[in-house]
Design an enzyme around this catalytic site. Structure first.
Site, PDB file in Angstrom:
ATOM      1  N   GLU A  36       0.883  -1.164   0.000  1.00 44.52           N
ATOM      2  CA  GLU A  36       0.000   0.000   0.000  1.00 44.52           C
ATOM      3  C   GLU A  36       0.922   1.217   0.000  1.00 44.52           C
ATOM      4  O   GLU A  36       1.790   1.330   0.864  1.00 44.52           O
ATOM      5  CB  GLU A  36      -0.873  -0.020   1.275  1.00 44.52           C
ATOM      6  CG  GLU A  36      -1.901   1.079   1.293  1.00 44.52           C
ATOM      7  CD  GLU A  36      -2.732   1.095   2.572  1.00 44.52           C
ATOM      8  OE1 GLU A  36      -2.694   0.111   3.333  1.00 44.52           O
ATOM      9  OE2 GLU A  36      -3.393   2.123   2.797  1.00 44.52           O
ATOM     10  N   ARG A 262       5.030 -12.912   9.661  1.00 41.29           N
ATOM     11  CA  ARG A 262       5.689 -11.648   9.358  1.00 41.29           C
ATOM     12  C   ARG A 262       7.015 -11.569  10.094  1.00 41.29           C
ATOM     13  O   ARG A 262       7.232 -12.229  11.106  1.00 41.29           O
ATOM     14  CB  ARG A 262       4.796 -10.453   9.667  1.00 41.29           C
ATOM     15  CG  ARG A 262       4.423 -10.247  11.109  1.00 41.29           C
ATOM     16  CD  ARG A 262       3.771  -8.881  11.335  1.00 41.29           C
ATOM     17  NE  ARG A 262       2.746  -8.552  10.359  1.00 41.29           N
ATOM     18  CZ  ARG A 262       2.732  -7.432   9.616  1.00 41.29           C
ATOM     19  NH1 ARG A 262       3.677  -6.532   9.739  1.00 41.29           N
ATOM     20  NH2 ARG A 262       1.763  -7.194   8.781  1.00 41.29           N
ATOM     21  N   LYS A 272       4.423   0.805   9.233  1.00 39.62           N
ATOM     22  CA  LYS A 272       4.562   2.081   8.549  1.00 39.62           C
ATOM     23  C   LYS A 272       3.954   3.202   9.373  1.00 39.62           C
ATOM     24  O   LYS A 272       4.445   4.321   9.372  1.00 39.62           O
ATOM     25  CB  LYS A 272       3.886   1.993   7.179  1.00 39.62           C
ATOM     26  CG  LYS A 272       4.764   1.338   6.131  1.00 39.62           C
ATOM     27  CD  LYS A 272       4.081   1.340   4.786  1.00 39.62           C
ATOM     28  CE  LYS A 272       3.369   0.016   4.568  1.00 39.62           C
ATOM     29  NZ  LYS A 272       2.502  -0.030   3.417  1.00 39.62           N
TER      30      LYS A 272
HETATM   31  P1  ATP Z   1       2.613  -2.051   7.723  1.00 38.10           P
HETATM   32  O1  ATP Z   1       1.787  -2.421   8.897  1.00 38.10           O
HETATM   33  O2  ATP Z   1       4.048  -1.881   8.036  1.00 38.10           O
HETATM   34  O3  ATP Z   1       2.045  -0.883   6.968  1.00 38.10           O
HETATM   35  P2  ATP Z   1       1.395  -3.677   5.809  1.00 38.10           P
HETATM   36  O4  ATP Z   1       1.256  -5.155   5.820  1.00 38.10           O
HETATM   37  O5  ATP Z   1       0.193  -2.857   6.034  1.00 38.10           O
HETATM   38  O6  ATP Z   1       2.563  -3.306   6.763  1.00 38.10           O
HETATM   39  P3  ATP Z   1       1.609  -3.413   3.003  1.00 38.10           P
HETATM   40  O7  ATP Z   1       2.136  -2.282   2.219  1.00 38.10           O
HETATM   41  O8  ATP Z   1       0.175  -3.694   2.931  1.00 38.10           O
HETATM   42  O9  ATP Z   1       2.056  -3.173   4.475  1.00 38.10           O
HETATM   43  O10 ATP Z   1       2.457  -4.727   2.720  1.00 38.10           O
HETATM   44  C1  ATP Z   1       2.859  -5.199   1.466  1.00 38.10           C
HETATM   45  C2  ATP Z   1       3.251  -6.637   1.624  1.00 38.10           C
HETATM   46  O11 ATP Z   1       4.312  -6.767   2.545  1.00 38.10           O
HETATM   47  C3  ATP Z   1       2.091  -7.456   2.158  1.00 38.10           C
HETATM   48  O12 ATP Z   1       1.972  -8.648   1.416  1.00 38.10           O
HETATM   49  C4  ATP Z   1       2.486  -7.730   3.578  1.00 38.10           C
HETATM   50  O13 ATP Z   1       1.968  -8.942   4.024  1.00 38.10           O
HETATM   51  C5  ATP Z   1       4.009  -7.728   3.513  1.00 38.10           C
HETATM   52  N1  ATP Z   1       4.582  -7.352   4.806  1.00 38.10           N
HETATM   53  C6  ATP Z   1       4.353  -6.234   5.503  1.00 38.10           C
HETATM   54  N2  ATP Z   1       5.012  -6.256   6.684  1.00 38.10           N
HETATM   55  C7  ATP Z   1       5.701  -7.415   6.716  1.00 38.10           C
HETATM   56  C8  ATP Z   1       6.566  -8.045   7.670  1.00 38.10           C
HETATM   57  N3  ATP Z   1       6.880  -7.457   8.829  1.00 38.10           N
HETATM   58  N4  ATP Z   1       7.086  -9.244   7.360  1.00 38.10           N
HETATM   59  C9  ATP Z   1       6.791  -9.844   6.192  1.00 38.10           C
HETATM   60  N5  ATP Z   1       5.977  -9.323   5.260  1.00 38.10           N
HETATM   61  C10 ATP Z   1       5.433  -8.123   5.508  1.00 38.10           C
HETATM   62 MG    MG Z   2      -1.183  -1.603   5.660  1.00 31.80          MG
END
Ligand code: ATP
Ligand code: MG
Length: 556
Positions: A36, A262, A272
């Site tokens: 995102e 994760r 983020k």
């Molecule tokens: P955040 O909470 O940091 O914003 P998110 O999962 O909302 O993380 P996205 O931009 O939606 O962030 O994530 C893109 C991809 O990265 C998704 O497939 C997500 O599952 C993966 N991802 C995000 N954080 C992690 C993590 N700590 N370990 C492994 N994969 C991750």
């Molecule tokens: Mg997110």
């Protein structure tokens, strides 16, 4: 079982191997990395990037870069650019397969209408609070909305009116009609669309309804004909909904969601939202502050793509959540730089040494190896003269036991140069050291065949040719979790996470450019910072040489 690299398979590769054996998806493997664009990528995303692009590469399949921009947001462009740069820098290539979920809004809308026509979705007039209250909880089933049994025609009309902007935010939603008594709360008539009168960076004000993740994501995957949709563990309970959404999708081949754990790393926050707080509260210098766990921060800190890929390989892919010791990440960068980074002489906390029997105004060149562990890197010439700098901590007026560095009445070798005898310490009025006086043995030059052995060897920098350097010593941004006093991560900031020193370097540093890596003898690995210019050299410490933190852990 083995993957195409002849390594033991992880559980995702095992699923793919089974699918391929069964001829599922015509043996295609097509993954995606779906960030995102609401912030910069962090090391957790690196795990997902390495996993998704790794599967695409290993199985000779494809991997899409897809921006999951179903939430209207303004800053998107900066984030999109940074995400593209980070994925490329990590060494992965999506070729021409860069997609934006917002490009699918028309298809998503049409598919939602399809679900309404099949009696599988309805417009609900309840407020968000009412919807929450009637959802029930673990022990209690939810209750049906009074609007659940609207006719298809009415639902279609209302949904269209939602789209046309007839209603205010929160006045109506489109919900899936599944089962308000489902043991899985996610399946209790989840919201598919909500009204948001907000401008979207790509679609402008075309839309005032936006699809929810649970509806949008499976549709995005299906449109792109993804085979294995890899996501993190918290989506496991959403999987039945993922499958439900695609039940009516026209393709018979449907993507499957696979969840993995994760990445969490000690001393790091990995969200983020939290990282953005650090940036917005000016607690760091930006998303690429070298203390940040962002990919751009790690890059600026001096981490290499190879070291991060190696880290992701070593942590593996598992189904159970765990926390990885940050010492492993540090180990990976040391491993990568050990053979690559030239060892140059720099003094971080200088004290002047005068070699009283060395001719005044004279310098000579001595030869030192660029990397004793990698002969191919050759040697270089370094000036030596009457006045040099050494590290303050390499001198002790009253030595502790086993101190083999410089101390009055003892000899030490100056790396690549001569053996010197420490004769005298000259102090300032306040008792601090002004300079140290030594005499050198002209017969003891390194490489001259001098047989005399001394216990200590010191690094040094010749004073008249020394280059001034700003040296930024970084420590963890956050205290270790054991020392947290409360849950609020903002209260756990390490006050000493950045210490700025003014050091001296050998002349070779004059031509350094941002991104150059070095090992400073005994001090650790360093990189030239983005702020560095020929007139003002700035070095970041990437990591020390020894695994001090892990050692301390063992002791403690
Ligand atoms: P955040 O909470 O940091 O914003 P998110 O999962 O909302 O993380 P996205 O931009 O939606 O962030 O994530 C893109 C991809 O990265 C998704 O497939 C997500 O599952 C993966 N991802 C995000 N954080 C992690 C993590 N700590 N370990 C492994 N994969 C991750
Ligand atoms: Mg997110």
């Amino acid at each position: 079982m083995e993957n195409p690299n002849n390594e033991t398979v992880n559980f995702i590769e095992a699923i793919i191997n089974k699918d391929n054996e069964a001829g599922k998806y015509g043996k295609r493997v097509h993954t995606r990395f779906p960030p995102e664009p609401n912030g910069y990528l962090h090391i957790g995303h690196a795990k997902s990037i390495c996993l998704n692009f790794g599967l695409g590469n290993d199985y000779k399949g494809l991997t899409n870069l897809r921006f999951d921009d179903t939430n209207p947001s303004k800053e998107e462009v900066e984030y999109v650019k940074s995400i593209e740069a980070d994925v490329k820098w990590l060494g992965f290539d999506w070729e021409d397969r860069e997609y934006f979920a917002s490009d699918y809004f028309d298809t998503m809308y049409a598919y939602a209408q399809e679900l309404i026509k099949k009696g599988k979705a309805y417009v609900d007039d309840q407020t968000p609070e009412q919807i929450k209250e009637t959802r029930g909880d673990f022990g209690t089933p939810g209750t049906n909305s009074p609007f659940r049994d609207r006719s298809v025609e009415e639902n279609l009309r209302l949904f269209e009116e939602m789209k046309e902007g007839k209603y205010k935010d929160g006045e109506k939603v489109l919900r899936a009609k599944i089962d308000m008594a489902s043991p899985n709360i996610v399946m209790r008539d989840p919201v598919l669309y909500r009204i948001m009168h907000a401008e979207h960076h790509r679609t402008g004000d075309k839309w005032c309804i936006y699809p929810m993740y649970d509806f949008a994501h499976p549709v995005e995957d299906a449109i792109e004909r993804i085979t294995h949709s890899v996501c993190t563990l918290e989506f496991e309970v959403h999987r039945p909904l993922y499958n439900w959404v695609l039940e009516d999708w026209p393709d018979t081949e449907k993507p499957q969601q696979i969840e993995f754990a994760r990445l969490n790393v000690t001393n790091m926050v990995m969200s983020k939202r939290k990282l953005r707080q650090l940036v917005e509260l000016n607690l760091v210098s930006g998303w690429d502050d070298p203390r940040m766990p962002t990919i751009s921060g790690l890059r600026r800190r001096g981490y290499t793509p190879e070291s991060i890929r190696d880290f992701c390989q070593r942590i593996g892919v598992a189904k159970a959540d765990s926390v990885v010791d940050i010492a492993l990440l540090e180990f990976c960068i040391r491993e990568d730089l050990k053979m690559k980074a030239p060892r140059q002489m720099a003094v971080i906390n200088p004290v002047k040494v005068v070699i009283t029997n060395y001719p005044e105004g004279q310098t000579e060149m001595v030869t030192v190896e660029n990397n004793p562990e990698n002969e191919a890197m050759g040697t270089r010439e370094v000036p030596f003269g009457r006045e040099i700098y050494i590290e303050q901590e390499d001198f002790m007026e009253v030595p502790v036991k086993k101190f083999f560095r410089m101390t009055p009445g003892k000899e030490v070798r100056l790396k690549g140069a001569y053996i010197v005898m420490c004769d005298e310490v000259i102090k300032n009025e306040d008792g601090s050291i002004k300079e140290i006086h030594c005499t050198y043995d002209p017969e003891s030059r390194s490489g001259s065949g001098c047989q005399r052995k001394v216990k200590g060897t010191l690094h040094w920098v010749e004073a008249s040719t020394a280059v001034d350097m700003e040296i930024r010593l970084y420590d963890y941004l956050l205290k270790p979790e054991e020392e947290w006093e409360s849950k609020d991560f903002l209260e756990q900031l390490n006050p000493n996470s950045l210490v700025v020193m003014h050091g001296k370097g050998e002349p070779a540093f004059k031509t350094t450019k941002p991104g150059d890596h070095f090992q400073f003898l005994r001090q650790g690995y360093f990189v030239t910072d983005l702020d560095s210019t020929p007139d003002h050299i700035v070095m970041n410490r990437i990591v020390g040489l020894r695994d001090s933190w892990a050692k301390a852990q063992k002791k403690g």
